[in-house]
Design a protein around this motif. Structure first.
Motif, PDB file in Angstrom:
ATOM      1  N   ARG A   1      -7.941   5.393   1.221  1.00 45.88           N
ATOM      2  CA  ARG A   1      -7.723   5.427   2.807  1.00 45.88           C
ATOM      3  C   ARG A   1      -8.492   6.482   3.227  1.00 45.88           C
TER       4      ARG A   1
ATOM      5  N   LEU B   1     -11.300   5.830   6.215  1.00 48.22           N
ATOM      6  CA  LEU B   1     -11.259   6.361   7.577  1.00 48.22           C
ATOM      7  C   LEU B   1     -12.441   7.219   8.119  1.00 48.22           C
TER       8      LEU B   1
ATOM      9  N   ILE C   1      -5.418  -0.860   6.319  1.00 48.87           N
ATOM     10  CA  ILE C   1      -5.952   0.236   5.924  1.00 48.87           C
ATOM     11  C   ILE C   1      -5.221   1.595   5.879  1.00 48.87           C
ATOM     12  N   ASP C   2      -4.283   1.671   7.241  1.00 47.49           N
ATOM     13  CA  ASP C   2      -3.690   2.869   7.526  1.00 47.49           C
ATOM     14  C   ASP C   2      -2.354   2.772   6.625  1.00 47.49           C
TER      15      ASP C   2
ATOM     16  N   LEU D   1      -2.064   1.878   3.391  1.00 44.90           N
ATOM     17  CA  LEU D   1      -2.680   1.461   1.894  1.00 44.90           C
ATOM     18  C   LEU D   1      -1.805   2.110   0.872  1.00 44.90           C
TER      19      LEU D   1
ATOM     20  N   ALA E   1      -8.147  -5.432   0.258  1.00 45.25           N
ATOM     21  CA  ALA E   1      -6.879  -5.238   1.255  1.00 45.25           C
ATOM     22  C   ALA E   1      -6.418  -6.350   1.965  1.00 45.25           C
TER      23      ALA E   1
END
Length: 644
Positions: free
Chosen positions: A404, A408, A512-513, A515, A644
């Motif tokens: 992650r 980001l 994704i945030d 994960l 994901a």
């Protein structure tokens, strides 16, 4: 000799005449097939025989006393076909009472000769069944009386020859076989120093686990009972390690002879008959593996045959029951169960390494979950390295957090959004295609419905001679209508309008945030393993002993996480990982470090930790894990998105 092949140096005679059996001037044994085949057709021996005959064209005769020395097959026809194949290769089979000359390909065998061969091979196969029944009956009778049923005596005991009235005649040497009427072999307590060691081990096991007992015995330089002996496991001969291990200690404590009892029938094996408390039983389908080879069956306690041993007990029944209860409680529910091989429950399998020794960390059950523990520590039974471990879910969450952190990055985030828009357009095109297919299927359904209505009307007005033909048409049209309705239903479901591109992008970014939280769902572990494999994620952990109150525990003090083709911080162990190889090396280290029988020093793997960088200052520092990523993440962006 029972099975010899003559060379080409033979007196000139008519080899195919029954009255002129050739006399060999020089013979040579057939090596690995110069012995009978006790368990049906031995594939290796038969293949070697055929290969030798095919290689050496000068071989004209094979000398065998009887047909049972060639094969004792499960099916008599197999022996007949083997014999015919040898004769068709141009070789004569010479038995004690007959000579079988070669057969030409396509030549029909004499009917009397074929029947005789079938009967003899059937009798040779039947001999195995009769022998198996006799052996099981004999061993059951011996076990019920507490006599030995074969094998070496366990540690602390010796084989003795006794009369039928229980009088001890003498002690037998290892490997000595005595057959004397009215006498039997029993296991009686042996030397005092071995019995004293057994009592000491039993006392230690009541208060500490087997692993700690093993370390105490090895540190004192006490040799293993079978140290230096040669054993054969899986067809491979090896020397027994000189180190104690957990299994040896626990099995010694579970020996029923300590309570003056004998147990027979813990396992069942064999391909003809198998034991049961009531006698031999035929084998069934459950006794074979998928490759049609017989498997070893662990019998239940109800199937065991218990007898009273002839020696005095070394421990009372109450004390033995208490000790067994302690051992069973320590073993938990995993005793006797094989290691799980389900990759969906092992996301970081072979991707977590101990920087102290270079070995991978193995997955093991722990506190209703799992953890990764040093493989060298396990395979050497605690003799090398130390018990370094990390919780499995903790390691998985950390790996996802590292991914992650990369995703980001502003540059990578832009590339992800661009990739998501492309994916949204592709799915939009697929939706338009689904709508087009839906319209086509609906038109076909209307046509079929019209034809079906017409056919039903014709069926109502049909004559007797055309009724069956029209009825068949109606059935076919009804079937087509049902298939079209099902296809339309599926296409209608697929053509539902997807979310907008922006909503799709935001949903992916939300994944994704969160994960690291995906590791909390056991159903996701398999997919997470695919993710780690696709980016070649590896986690290297450094462990060091630290003072925790009154105890010294091994704690994680640092490490490195790599992805892609990043260089590895240590040289990973690439040698053999089997217990046998590791214990052999441990024995060499043990003999070197214990020449004076002093307390063992720190193992090589622990000493190597002192030369690594970022040595801990000894205080309780937090985990320091540094990311050494690849130069460019572009090749992995799409894989990460799909996973994901």
């Amino acid at each position: 000799p029972e099975s010899l092949v003559p060379t080409s140096n033979m007196a000139p005679q008519a080899p195919h005449h029954p009255g002129n059996i050739p006399q060999p001037v020089h013979t040579r044994p057939l090596g690995q097939f110069d012995r009978p085949i006790p368990n049906g057709l031995n594939p290796q021996a038969v293949s070697a025989l055929k290969a030798e005959i095919k290689r050496d064209r000068s071989i004209s005769h094979v000398f065998i006393p009887r047909r049972e020395r060639l094969a004792r097959p499960d099916d008599a026809l197999e022996g007949v076909l083997l014999e015919r194949e040898i004769r068709e290769s141009g070789v004569s089979l010479v038995f004690i009472d007959k000579l079988l000359v070669p057969l030409q390909r396509g030549q029909q065998q004499d009917i009397g000769e074929a029947i005789s061969a079938y009967v003899e091979y059937y009798q040779s196969g039947k001999f195995r069944e009769d022998l198996a029944e006799k052996m099981i009956h004999a061993q059951l009778a011996l076990a019920k009386e507490g006599y030995s049923t074969g094998g070496r005596a366990p540690f602390g005991y010796r084989r003795h020859l006794i009369r039928g009235d229980g009088t001890v005649v003498r002690q037998l040497e290892d490997g000595e076989i005595v057959r004397q009427k009215g006498h039997h072999v029993v296991w009686l307590p042996g030397p005092d120093h071995e019995l004293d060691l057994i009592q000491r081990i039993l006392g230690l096991l009541r208060n500490c686990p087997a692993g700690r007992v093993v370390r105490i015995l090895n540190a004192e330089g006490i040799p293993l009972p079978d140290a230096g002996r040669c054993r054969t496991d899986g067809g491979v001969t090896h020397s027994v390690s000189g180190l104690w291990n957990n299994s040896t200690v626990v099995n010694l404590a579970r020996n029923p002879l300590l309570r003056a009892m004998t147990i027979y029938g813990r396992r069942s094996m064999g391909d003809r008959r198998r034991m049961s408390p009531d006698g031999p039983r035929p084998i069934n389908a459950s006794d074979f593996r998928d490759d049609n080879k017989p498997k070893v069956i662990q019998n239940s306690v109800a199937q065991h045959v218990v007898g009273k041993a002839h020696g005095a007990p070394l421990i009372s029944t109450e004390a033995s029951d208490q000790l067994l209860e302690i051992l069973d409680k320590r073993a938990g529910s995993q005793r006797g169960k094989p290691r799980s091989r389900n990759p969906s429950q092992n996301p970081l399998g072979a991707r977590v390494f101990d920087m102290n020794c270079g070995w991978p960390l193995y997955r093991e059950s722990y506190a209703n979950s799992f953890r990764y523990s040093c493989g060298l520590y396990h395979q050497s039974d605690g003799q090398k390295c130390t018990h370094n471990w990390i919780k499995g879910l903790t390691a998985t969450r950390f790996a996802l957090a590292a991914i992650r952190q990369r995703l980001l990055d502003p540059e990578i985030r832009k590339k992800l959004e661009a990739r998501l828009r492309v994916k949204a357009r592709q799915e939009g095109g697929e939706t338009n295609l689904s709508k087009s297919q839906l319209a086509t299927k609906q038109a076909q359904l209307a046509t079929v419905s019209t034809d079906l209505k017409t056919a039903v009307g014709n069926l109502a007005r049909a004559r007797v001679e055309t009724f069956d033909a029209i009825q068949q048409v109606v059935v076919e049209l009804q079937h087509q209508k049902q298939e079209l309705e099902l296809q339309i239903q599926n296409l209608a479901t697929a053509s539902i309008s997807p979310p907008t591109s922006e909503a799709m992008i935001q949903g992916a970014m939300a994944v994704i945030d969160r994960l690291p939280l995906l590791a909390d769902d056991p159903d996701n572990l398999g997919r997470l393993g695919e993710l780690f494999n696709s980016i070649n994620l590896q986690l290297f952990l450094r462990f060091q002993p630290m003072q925790i109150k009154k105890r010294v525990l091994n704690q994680i003090t640092g490490g490195v996480l790599t992805t892609g083709n990043a260089p590895e911080p240590i040289e990973k162990y690439t040698g053999p990982t089997g217990r046998r190889a590791v214990r052999t090396q441990a024995t060499v280290d043990f003999d070197t470090e214990h020449s004076d029988k002093s307390v063992r020093k720190q193992s090589n793997s622990e000493q190597g930790a002192e030369s690594l960088r970022n040595v801990s200052r000894g205080d309780r520092t937090p985990i320091e894990l540094f990311l050494a990523g690849v130069a460019s993440w572009e090749p992995y962006v799409e894989r990460l998105l799909i996973a994901a």
